[in-house]
Write an enzyme that holds these catalytic residues in place. Structure first.
Site, mmCIF file in Angstrom:
data_model
loop_
_atom_site.group_PDB
_atom_site.id
_atom_site.type_symbol
_atom_site.label_atom_id
_atom_site.label_comp_id
_atom_site.label_asym_id
_atom_site.label_seq_id
_atom_site.Cartn_x
_atom_site.Cartn_y
_atom_site.Cartn_z
ATOM 1 N N LYS A 11 1.114 -1.109 -0.047
ATOM 2 C CA LYS A 11 -0.038 -0.355 0.347
ATOM 3 C C LYS A 11 1.050 1.365 0.276
ATOM 4 C CE LYS A 11 -3.682 -2.370 2.351
ATOM 5 N NZ LYS A 11 -4.863 -1.938 3.559
ATOM 6 N N TYR A 51 -12.420 -2.167 -3.655
ATOM 7 C CA TYR A 51 -12.839 -1.848 -2.650
ATOM 8 C C TYR A 51 -15.098 -2.259 -2.552
ATOM 9 C CZ TYR A 51 -8.896 -2.262 -0.221
ATOM 10 O OH TYR A 51 -7.721 -2.429 -0.158
ATOM 11 N N HIS A 117 -2.233 -5.637 2.174
ATOM 12 C CA HIS A 117 -4.048 -5.920 1.766
ATOM 13 C C HIS A 117 -2.919 -7.426 1.068
ATOM 14 C CE1 HIS A 117 -7.365 -7.253 -0.095
ATOM 15 N NE2 HIS A 117 -6.648 -7.697 -1.172
HETATM 16 P P1 AMP Z 1 -9.457 -5.886 3.888
HETATM 17 O O1 AMP Z 1 -11.172 -5.759 2.316
HETATM 18 O O2 AMP Z 1 -10.172 -6.343 5.007
HETATM 19 O O3 AMP Z 1 -8.630 -5.705 3.085
HETATM 20 O O4 AMP Z 1 -9.715 -4.156 4.580
HETATM 21 C C1 AMP Z 1 -9.620 -3.513 4.246
HETATM 22 C C2 AMP Z 1 -8.849 -2.027 4.483
HETATM 23 O O5 AMP Z 1 -10.039 -0.886 5.050
HETATM 24 C C3 AMP Z 1 -8.019 -2.390 5.039
HETATM 25 O O6 AMP Z 1 -7.403 -3.127 4.771
HETATM 26 C C4 AMP Z 1 -7.943 -0.655 5.843
HETATM 27 O O7 AMP Z 1 -6.614 -0.417 5.547
HETATM 28 C C5 AMP Z 1 -9.160 -0.354 5.790
HETATM 29 N N1 AMP Z 1 -9.354 -0.849 7.124
HETATM 30 C C6 AMP Z 1 -10.449 -1.870 7.995
HETATM 31 N N2 AMP Z 1 -11.104 -2.032 8.781
HETATM 32 C C7 AMP Z 1 -11.149 -0.031 8.835
HETATM 33 C C8 AMP Z 1 -11.262 1.088 10.068
HETATM 34 N N3 AMP Z 1 -12.277 0.292 11.257
HETATM 35 N N4 AMP Z 1 -10.438 2.432 9.725
HETATM 36 C C9 AMP Z 1 -10.275 2.514 8.825
HETATM 37 N N5 AMP Z 1 -9.516 1.599 7.554
HETATM 38 C C10 AMP Z 1 -10.133 0.489 8.357
#
Ligand code: AMP
Length: 140
Positions: A11, A51, A117
């Site tokens: 990232k 996303y 990620h």
């Molecule tokens: P994922 O799809 O699991 O990779 O989640 C997406 C990304 O969103 C994570 O890797 C973090 O960078 C971000 N993220 C997840 N939860 C939070 C949160 N509560 N606050 C801010 N960013 C978040």
């Protein structure tokens, strides 16, 4: 057990701090092989598409802004049990909760700027690999 694939992103917080090599080294030391890799600047449209499952989450806009704030390195990783192996070496989403020795514990800045990620299932790995790579770009 046969090798499987997963999808990884280094990232913007990591590329900004010149940690592409440090992250890749930790992936390789965990038994993963980088079989495709490219450094790109994600468009807003790409980040929103990637996303999409998080569209309704309160952090969605900030996440898209962050992921387009600098270069990322998208990678296809191969190894035995690649999805789980990658998740183990990444550590918990929030670096505060990540185990010592994981990428996020050692390198990440915050829950958002968490350096990497990784796909959460083999099915999503296939979808995410297809999102960024043509088959001929995966060279082994
Ligand atoms: P994922 O799809 O699991 O990779 O989640 C997406 C990304 O969103 C994570 O890797 C973090 O960078 C971000 N993220 C997840 N939860 C939070 C949160 N509560 N606050 C801010 N960013 C978040």
């Amino acid at each position: 057990m046969a090798a499987t694939r997963t999808f990884s992103i280094i990232k913007p917080d990591a590329t900004r701090r010149n940690l592409t090599g440090a992250v890749t080294r930790m992936l390789e030391e965990a038994g993963l092989r980088v079989v495709a890799s490219k450094r790109i600047l994600m468009s807003r449209e790409q980040a929103e598409g990637f996303y999409g499952v998080h569209r309704e989450r309160p952090f969605f806009n900030d996440l898209v802004t962050f992921m387009t704030s600098g270069p990322v390195v998208v990678q296809v990783l191969e190894g035995e049990n690649a999805v789980q192996r990658n998740r183990d070496v990444m550590g918990a989403t929030n670096p505060e909760n990540a185990e010592p020795g994981t990428i996020r514990k050692e390198l990440a800045e915050s829950i958002e700027a968490n350096s990497v990620h990784g796909s959460d299932s083999e099915e999503n790995a296939r979808i995410e690999i297809d999102f960024f790579f043509k088959p001929e770009e995966i060279v082994g």
